[in-house]
Design a protein around this motif. Structure first.
Motif, short mmCIF file in Angstrom:
data_model
loop_
_atom_site.label_atom_id
_atom_site.label_comp_id
_atom_site.label_asym_id
_atom_site.label_seq_id
_atom_site.Cartn_x
_atom_site.Cartn_y
_atom_site.Cartn_z
N ALA A 1 0.84 -1.19 0.00
CA ALA A 1 0.00 0.00 0.00
C ALA A 1 0.88 1.24 0.00
CB ALA A 1 -0.92 -0.01 1.23
N THR B 1 1.14 5.64 -1.75
CA THR B 1 0.53 6.76 -2.48
C THR B 1 1.58 7.44 -3.34
OG1 THR B 1 -1.15 7.17 -0.79
CG2 THR B 1 -0.61 9.00 -2.24
N ASN C 1 -3.75 7.02 -5.68
CA ASN C 1 -4.03 6.20 -4.50
C ASN C 1 -3.83 4.71 -4.81
OD1 ASN C 1 -5.04 4.89 -2.27
ND2 ASN C 1 -7.14 5.60 -2.52
N HIS C 2 -2.83 4.10 -4.17
CA HIS C 2 -2.62 2.65 -4.24
C HIS C 2 -2.72 2.03 -2.84
CE1 HIS C 2 -1.40 3.10 -8.38
NE2 HIS C 2 -0.36 3.84 -8.08
N GLU C 3 -3.61 2.56 -2.01
CA GLU C 3 -3.71 2.15 -0.61
C GLU C 3 -4.69 1.00 -0.37
OE1 GLU C 3 -1.84 3.33 1.74
OE2 GLU C 3 -0.96 5.11 0.83
N HIS C 4 -5.33 0.48 -1.44
CA HIS C 4 -6.31 -0.61 -1.35
C HIS C 4 -7.56 -0.19 -0.57
CE1 HIS C 4 -3.41 -3.46 -3.04
NE2 HIS C 4 -2.52 -2.90 -2.24
N ARG C 5 -7.85 1.09 -0.51
CA ARG C 5 -9.05 1.61 0.14
C ARG C 5 -9.23 3.06 -0.30
NH1 ARG C 5 -7.58 4.89 4.52
NH2 ARG C 5 -5.35 4.79 5.03
N ASN C 6 -10.43 3.59 -0.06
CA ASN C 6 -10.65 5.01 -0.32
C ASN C 6 -9.88 5.84 0.71
OD1 ASN C 6 -12.34 4.26 -2.38
ND2 ASN C 6 -14.23 4.77 -1.31
N HIS D 1 -9.16 3.59 -4.56
CA HIS D 1 -7.95 2.82 -4.85
C HIS D 1 -7.82 2.59 -6.36
CE1 HIS D 1 -5.01 -0.42 -4.95
NE2 HIS D 1 -5.89 -1.17 -5.58
N GLN E 1 -4.23 9.94 -11.82
CA GLN E 1 -5.55 9.81 -11.21
C GLN E 1 -6.11 11.18 -10.83
OE1 GLN E 1 -5.72 7.75 -7.44
NE2 GLN E 1 -7.89 7.27 -7.68
N LYS F 1 -2.86 11.74 5.18
CA LYS F 1 -3.91 10.79 4.82
C LYS F 1 -4.96 10.71 5.92
CE LYS F 1 -0.33 8.01 2.59
NZ LYS F 1 0.42 6.73 2.64
#
Length: 332
Positions: free
Chosen positions: A177, A179, A211-216, A254, A266, A289
């Motif tokens: 995860a 950013t 965002n590559h955090e696997h969540r909003n 994500h 993005q 974040k």
């Protein structure tokens, strides 16, 4: 079973060709399906070595079943990296489509060579294994109890290893995860940054977030104008002035990391700023974040905000994700 006739003589090689083409279709039609993962394992770890061995040794007497099985796995592990190495020196590179096409062509080509070699063989090897064949291969009747027990343990270990491999591949852990946070010059490239300005001249940059955090995630961005010096004797950063220039927030979903196609942004925002005092300044872009630390009212009104210098010090230490732009400002 009697001698295979007609196309049954090549049932295994026809199956290899069919499975290779089916996998190609599945990858483009249902790329996230379970069957793709299972076929992909077979496609990479078994089929290339199998068709290669079948083409090289078409006669039954040349190799027994266990040797063919072991060599099929072993040679597949050797062939696939070599194909990848060759692709690395081509314009296509090591990407999904070139690898898929190369392995498919390899499997089909050597399967056809294997058919030709088997047709001309005196006593061709055609895979068809019965329980009696397995016993004969393992010399089961002549083996001692200890050998039989060790053989059973070995078979169980192999099955367990294959099962574990399938599970790991079909249930991968989530990727790392992180950013992406970046600034670009006014032309959208990592160049031509406004590093030299006159007093009150407009500087332009592009602020980007992925965002590559696997969540909003709700991101809070703060832009600070900072004047600081570094004491090399005491190894200390001394902040003389700092002003809050701007702040904003944005919520992003994500986005999976795409290593195959071209990179696409993005979120990007054109940002302009002016500096009304000459000197050597630093424009700091801080990224938070989910939650933004409170900012004193005096900072929001544009006053010198030395009480918040911890933000910059933590950014320098890497505790806060940040970007910095050095700007030299001269009098008009």
């Amino acid at each position: 079973m009697g001698e295979a006739k007609g196309l049954w003589r090549y049932w295994d090689l026809i199956t290899v060709i069919a499975l290779s083409l089916i996998l190609d279709l599945i990858i483009f039609v249902a790329p996230d399906s379970f069957i793709r993962k299972v076929l992909g394992l077979v496609f990479v770890l078994f089929l290339p070595g199998y068709v290669f061995i079948t083409a090289l040794f078409p006669e039954r007497k040349e190799l027994d079943n266990l040797e063919r099985l072991a060599l099929s796995f072993g040679l597949s592990i050797a062939i696939v990296p070599l194909i990848g190495l060759a692709l690395n020196y081509t314009p296509w590179g090591i990407r999904l489509v070139p690898i898929l096409v190369s392995l498919t062509v390899f499997n089909v080509a050597f399967a056809l060579v294997g058919m030709y070699r088997r047709r001309n063989a005196i006593n061709p090897w055609i895979p068809w294994v019965t329980l009696e064949d397995i016993k004969r291969e393992l010399e089961w009747e002549e083996a001692s109890r200890l050998d039989k027990a060790l053989t059973v343990i070995l078979i169980i270990a192999i099955i367990a290893s294959i099962g574990t491999l399938v599970y790991v591949v079909t249930h991968p852990k989530p990727g790392e995860a992180f950013t992406e946070f970046y600034i670009l010059g006014p032309k959208g490239k990592a160049a031509d940054y406004p590093t030299e300005l006159f007093v009150n001249e407009t500087g332009k940059v592009i602020i980007g977030i992925v965002n590559h955090e696997h969540r909003n995630v709700t991101y809070y961005v703060e832009i600070w104008l900072v004047n600081l010096t570094y004491n090399f004797t005491t190894n200390e950063t001394i902040i003389h002035e700092m002003y809050l220039m701007d702040r904003f927030n944005v919520t992003l979903p994500h986005v999976p990391v795409n290593i195959e196609g071209n990179w696409t942004p993005q979120f990007e925002m054109n940002y302009t700023f002016k500096i009304d005092k000459p000197g050597r300044w630093q424009v700091w872009f801080l990224l938070f974040k989910d939650r933004e630390p409170p900012i004193p009212e005096s900072c929001l009104k544009g006053g010198n905000c030395l009480g918040e210098k911890w933000r910059i010090l933590e950014a320098i230490n890497g505790t806060i994700q940040s970007l910095k732009l050095n700007v030299k400002v001269e009098k008009v």
